[in-house]
Design a protein around this motif. Sequence first.
Motif, PDB file in Angstrom:
ATOM      1  N   TYR A 107      25.732  27.561  33.371  1.00  0.00           N
ATOM      2  CA  TYR A 107      26.781  28.519  33.071  1.00  0.00           C
ATOM      3  C   TYR A 107      26.290  29.815  32.440  1.00  0.00           C
ATOM      4  N   ASN A 166      35.868  38.992  35.585  1.00  0.00           N
ATOM      5  CA  ASN A 166      36.221  37.584  35.519  1.00  0.00           C
ATOM      6  C   ASN A 166      37.743  37.470  35.591  1.00  0.00           C
ATOM      7  N   GLY A 190      34.737  34.163  38.079  1.00  0.00           N
ATOM      8  CA  GLY A 190      35.176  32.872  37.567  1.00  0.00           C
ATOM      9  C   GLY A 190      36.259  32.957  36.519  1.00  0.00           C
ATOM     10  N   GLU A 250      38.423  27.885  32.194  1.00  0.00           N
ATOM     11  CA  GLU A 250      38.013  26.608  32.785  1.00  0.00           C
ATOM     12  C   GLU A 250      37.467  25.665  31.715  1.00  0.00           C
ATOM     13  N   ASN A 295      35.330  27.807  29.114  1.00  0.00           N
ATOM     14  CA  ASN A 295      34.215  28.646  29.539  1.00  0.00           C
ATOM     15  C   ASN A 295      34.051  29.874  28.634  1.00  0.00           C
ATOM     16  N   ASP A 327      29.927  34.723  32.120  1.00  0.00           N
ATOM     17  CA  ASP A 327      30.578  35.179  33.347  1.00  0.00           C
ATOM     18  C   ASP A 327      29.696  36.110  34.158  1.00  0.00           C
ATOM     19  N   SER A 373      26.289  36.600  37.753  1.00  0.00           N
ATOM     20  CA  SER A 373      27.192  35.481  37.999  1.00  0.00           C
ATOM     21  C   SER A 373      26.925  34.750  39.313  1.00  0.00           C
ATOM     22  N   LYS A 405      29.290  32.361  39.898  1.00  0.00           N
ATOM     23  CA  LYS A 405      30.622  31.750  40.019  1.00  0.00           C
ATOM     24  C   LYS A 405      31.552  32.656  40.835  1.00  0.00           C
ATOM     25  N   THR A 406      32.620  32.056  41.299  1.00  0.00           N
ATOM     26  CA  THR A 406      33.687  32.795  41.950  1.00  0.00           C
ATOM     27  C   THR A 406      34.944  31.963  41.873  1.00  0.00           C
ATOM     28  N   MET A 407      35.982  32.390  42.552  1.00  0.00           N
ATOM     29  CA  MET A 407      37.223  31.629  42.629  1.00  0.00           C
ATOM     30  C   MET A 407      37.413  31.152  44.061  1.00  0.00           C
TER      31      MET A 407
END
Length: 441
Positions: A125, A345, A371, A375, A421, A428, A434, A436-438
Amino acid sequence: MKLEIANFYVKDIIFSDKTSYKEGVLTINKQEALEIVKQDKHITYADIVIAKPGENIRIVPVKEAIEPRYRVGGGALFPGVTGDIFQVGNGKTLALKGCSVLVVGKHWGGFQDGLIDMNGEGAKYTQFSSLNNICLVADTDEEFERYEQQKKNKALRWAGMRLAQYIGECVKDLQSQEVEVYELKSIDKELVENIDLPKVVFVMQVQSQMEELGYNDLIYGWDCNRMVPTFMHPNEILDGAIISGSFMPSSSKWSTYDFQNFPMIKRLYKEHGKTINFLGVIVSNLNVALEQKERAALFVTKLAKVLGADAAVVAEEGYGNPDADFIACIKSLEEAGIKTVGLTNECTGRDGASQPLVTLDQKANAIVSCGNVSELIELKPMEKVIGDLNSLARDGLSGGWSGDEVLGPSVREDGSIIMENNSMFCGDGVVGWSKKTMVEY
């Protein structure tokens, strides 16, 4: 302006009787380093602990991260902050890559502090789990803010910058493994040389919400709450012109290390002269009042138009109130005919079902998500904690809590944790780290 960053890659860090660098190994004279830290009389306790990738180590509360560097020819690493003001972004700077100085509270944390796991589920993360971290664990006599949820952490943050400069100096007489070169000519010359390429500006919305001085990001030592959007050369940002503030939930803040290594700026540089003409950076504030937001959007758009930009990338530091600035800026640029992509984010709640940004607009139709800050993350106990694990629940860290009717406390008796998170330090990675995503279902 032409900036050369000479890189020295750190594969391991050990303590020794001399601070030096050789064949990828950084050695630190701990006593000497702590003397640098304790130059500030407000530092009442300090220790240095090394945390390496893959070790069963949890670090909390993390307040700041800085890359150790040395400026060839002298001068402060962060002009206007750790020394006299002068323009950066031109010349040569030496950088110790693969490591960072982390500023960690011995006991007390706050809203803006975060957590780093060097191993396990939590390691994925945050960018800092992949680095060799020089953890400055320290405490101060700043009793006036000890029990405040929001802290300036000035003595600790400045100590971290001094330590990073001290460590960076050990490579001043060495030959680096590689040199990165960042150069943009004057805009008129770039327009001639790249006449057929789309002209792109990068808009950085840096954290500046706090009216009281001392919490916000600084540009050459100037509090960003007191600025209007301004044009900067990207080299200045990569070379120490901006330092991180102490305000903003940890996962969405930009550390000083992030500014020094800004991946989005480097990516735009990589495309410069190939697919785009990178004009430079518009640095914008994130103030609270509606009038201030409208003024900032106006100034950003005016600067982009004067520069002749065809397109823009807008990145916001933070979320919530800054979402209004973010969307207003994108809308204004789009209405001026400047195609715009946003980087941010989202705060969609623990179930991911809430509106992602505080405000939205149909013109903001190209946004890269990094992200969901809300979360829920569950992490197993670690063999070692650097700092104070209880600070996650006790001191109001933005992703932790002392108790919850359903989930219980963030910090459990066995040392395992559950948190949002929000508490992942710079997790993020809106600056470009990053992963991460959605996902839409």
